[in-house]
Design a protein around this motif. Sequence first.
Motif, PDB file in Angstrom:
ATOM      1  N   ASP A  68      41.337  23.248  58.483  1.00 40.09           N
ATOM      2  CA  ASP A  68      42.267  22.551  59.372  1.00 40.09           C
ATOM      3  C   ASP A  68      43.250  23.538  60.006  1.00 40.09           C
ATOM      4  N   PHE A  71      41.463  25.566  62.711  1.00 42.82           N
ATOM      5  CA  PHE A  71      41.260  24.782  63.937  1.00 42.82           C
ATOM      6  C   PHE A  71      42.550  24.676  64.741  1.00 42.82           C
ATOM      7  N   HIS A  75      42.675  26.992  67.948  1.00 44.67           N
ATOM      8  CA  HIS A  75      42.215  25.979  68.906  1.00 44.67           C
ATOM      9  C   HIS A  75      40.682  25.945  68.963  1.00 44.67           C
ATOM     10  N   GLU A  77      38.638  23.705  68.466  1.00 39.61           N
ATOM     11  CA  GLU A  77      38.009  22.520  69.059  1.00 39.61           C
ATOM     12  C   GLU A  77      37.493  22.804  70.467  1.00 39.61           C
ATOM     13  N   GLN A  78      37.961  23.876  71.093  1.00 36.46           N
ATOM     14  CA  GLN A  78      37.449  24.269  72.414  1.00 36.46           C
ATOM     15  C   GLN A  78      35.981  24.687  72.340  1.00 36.46           C
ATOM     16  N   GLU A  81      32.453  21.658  67.403  1.00 34.86           N
ATOM     17  CA  GLU A  81      32.614  20.255  67.058  1.00 34.86           C
ATOM     18  C   GLU A  81      32.994  20.224  65.578  1.00 34.86           C
ATOM     19  N   ARG A  82      34.199  19.806  65.303  1.00 34.72           N
ATOM     20  CA  ARG A  82      34.757  19.867  63.941  1.00 34.72           C
ATOM     21  C   ARG A  82      33.833  19.210  62.919  1.00 34.72           C
TER      22      ARG A  82
END
Length: 168
Positions: A68, A71, A75, A77-78, A81-82
């Motif tokens: 977490d 992420f 960043h 998530e750019q 896909e988590r």
Amino acid sequence: MKQAVIFDFNGTLFFDTCFHKEAVYRDICNNHPDKVHLTAGAVKLFQDLKERQIPYTLATASIKDNMDFDFRTFHLEQWFEREMCVYDDGTYANKGEMQVEAARGLGTTLSECIVIEDSISAISYAKENNAGKVIGIGIDSVHPELIRTGAAHCIRDFTEFDFEWLRN
């Protein structure tokens, strides 16, 4: 079947060996923002993989709190896909099982994947589980050991990644 790429995170996408001690690790990172960045060439490689429609994900031995944190901090998530990323949630016996699960999540087998790792044990697991190709990453002095362990090639950072490796 199209090849895919599985990245380790710690020591691979983020050279953080000097920081490790879980919660202390996160505090140290927060106190040294000048050293908290993705490895050279990583963002360009993510962009190139997306452009070429080559699936990729993370398989990291990090616990959920660190995942977490990574992420949020980077960043991620750019580019990732988590829910596709595999991390140490206590259900895997070893890094090899995580790599196999990451490949499955990408809809392929480990034999169709390039696995990028910095750890001798993780490279051994990738080879034992018949990874398509294993790329070691780290400083030059560790390259001979990573090759002996099973890496097909070694790089210092992602500016040295060769897309020819995806062709087998």
